[in-house]
Design a protein around this motif. Structure first.
Motif: not given
Length: 486
Positions: A229-257
């Motif tokens: 999915p396109a990154m949103t404020e909500e998904s950026h927060q998910v990334l920051a909570t999971c990783a421990g930092y904010a990443d402007p180029a970061g991505i949140v996606c499903e496990p399957f590929r």
């Protein structure tokens, strides 16, 4: 934001355990979008981590702002991918990108030089369907203003196709072999369509160059799959909570590929199969399966879910009628049109897709999936309708999908609220979809939009089915129309 953001990474974040100084730019990728970051670059990162390749990416952008790649460079070309499963999260820092060029800074000459230098064996692409500047017949759109501009000045191209031809021309002029061009977009037979567009452009510029490309270059087809999915404020927060930092180029996606690749390259290529990809002689069965079952059901849920008031696919799947209709669409109306890849059960595939759609942690917006429908509808729905018309079999869910698209592109939902329609044909479609009767709207879109192939544009049975579906949506309401499919 500084390059030391990763120092705050949680212990659970996977980091590149390899020496990135030993990597070599052997691949260029055009289109540093979310999907590439979560897909091809991840496969390559994993393969590097296994010690199986030293090939790395140079990212190429032809348009848009420079901030994303400039910021990435400041952070050592590292970025984060969070796989957000229904029950667990997994974060990794990806290190397979080590260089970039942006048209705004490098100019056409810098881009051409970047993709044509000796070490480059492969140029891959993720620019969405419209980035290929294709005409309705699948060839290059010579009426496209950007294509016209490139043909008038082929030494300073700005389109993807013009840039690829200029890079290949440079290779030929220097007496070198071409690079492989690897399309990773959701286009039917994407390698063949890319090849056709490149040859169309080359023939308009230099017949000898076109003959050399036709004989020497390679354009393998691929099938790619991962919900990103396109990154949103909500998904950026998910990334920051999971990783421990904010990443402007970061991505949140499903496990399957999934990545299926036609094994036809000019010279070398990474052994992506060791990281889970599949090399095959024939991608078409995988591609059709994905385009019709996954992408087709996604479009069904996108248009009818949006019109039903649902913001995401997961929200839409919370409605039992939509969930059943999406599964029935895949099993009853799409699967019969397909030749299943060897070892694949289409019923199991449909079940797995439903499970992926229900993941509450992937907030894939219906509005996002609904973008560029004029480019997507033929391969996701219309080709299957051709099959059913010839076979004399019913297709009520496909008809409702297309009717939902017809309402969506009018720019106004059933409650009279505006819809932000993003489509290359948006203005034209809005006019055609704003008629004074179901009959005029359906016939106008079928015959004048350019979306429907000739065999469907004047099909009386299809017109009747679409008018019936359109009226059902208007008269019953979207949710009731979907429920009535049961």
């Amino acid at each position: 934001m500084t390059s030391n953001i990763f120092s705050a990474a949680k212990d659970t974040v996977k980091r590149p355990a390899y020496d990135r100084d030993k990597l070599t730019v052997r691949m260029c990728h055009i289109g540093f979008g979310a999907f590439h970051r979560a897909h091809q670059a991840v496969y390559t990162d994993q393969l590097i981590g296994m010690g199986k390749t030293d090939w790395a990416y140079r990212e190429i952008e032809l348009m848009g702002p420079t901030a994303l790649l400039d910021g990435l460079a400041e952070r050592g070309y590292l970025y984060t991918v969070v796989e957000n499963g229904a029950e667990a999260q997994d974060a990794r820092i990806v290190g397979s990108v080590i260089d970039h060029r942006h048209m705004a800074n490098a100019g056409p000459e810098g881009i051409i030089a970047a993709i044509s230098e000796d070490a480059i064996e492969l140029v891959s692409i993720t620019v969405t369907e419209k980035g290929y500047t294709l005409a309705a017949n699948g060839g290059l759109d010579f009426e496209n203003p950007m294509v016209k501009a490139d043909l008038a000045n082929p030494q300073a191209p700005k389109t993807v196709v013009g840039t690829l031809v200029a890079g290949l021309a440079r290779r030929k002029a220097e007496g070198k072999k071409p690079f492989t061009i690897l399309s990773c977009d959701n286009l039917p037979s994407n390698g063949h369509m890319t090849r056709r567009a490149v040859l169309d452009f080359a023939r308009a510029v230099d017949a000898e160059l076109a003959a050399w490309i036709e004989g020497e270059a390679r354009f393998p087809s691929t099938m790619v799959d991962r919900i990103v999915p396109a990154m949103t404020e909500e998904s950026h927060q998910v990334l920051a909570t999971c990783a421990g930092y904010a990443d402007p180029a970061g991505i949140v996606c499903e496990p399957f590929r999934q990545w299926v690749i036609e094994d036809d390259f000019v010279s070398g290529r990474p052994d992506w199969n060791l990281a889970g990809a599949t090399f095959t002689k024939d991608v078409l069965p995988y591609e059709n399966m994905k385009l019709r079952m996954l992408n087709g059901s996604h479009s069904f849920l996108a248009y009818l879910g949006y019109l039903g008031g649902y913001k995401t696919i997961a929200d839409t799947m919370g409605d039992a009628a939509y969930k059943k209709a999406a599964h029935d669409l895949m099993v009853k109306e799409q699967a019969p049109t397909l030749e299943a890849p060897e070892g694949v059960d289409l019923g199991d595939y449909a079940d797995a897709l439903i499970g992926r759609y229900c993941n509450p942690n992937i907030r894939h917006r219906t509005w996002q999936i609904a973008m560029d429908g004029s480019q997507k509808l033929p391969q996701r729905a219309l080709e299957s309708i051709v099959y059913h018309l010839k076979a004399g079999t019913p297709y009520p869910r496909l008809a409702l999908l297309v009717a939902g698209w017809m309402i969506y592109v009018s720019g106004t939902d059933l409650e009279g609220q505006p819809i932000d329609v993003r489509d290359p044909l948006a203005d034209k479609l809005k006019v055609l979809a704003s008629g004074d009767s179901a009959e005029s709207i359906v016939s106008g879109l079928m015959q004048k939009s350019g979306v429907f192939p000739d065999e469907l544009a004047k099909s009386a049975p299809l017109q009747a089915a679409l008018i019936e579906a359109y009226q059902a949506l208007r008269e019953k309401g979207v949710k009731a129309a979907v429920a009535s499919l049961a």
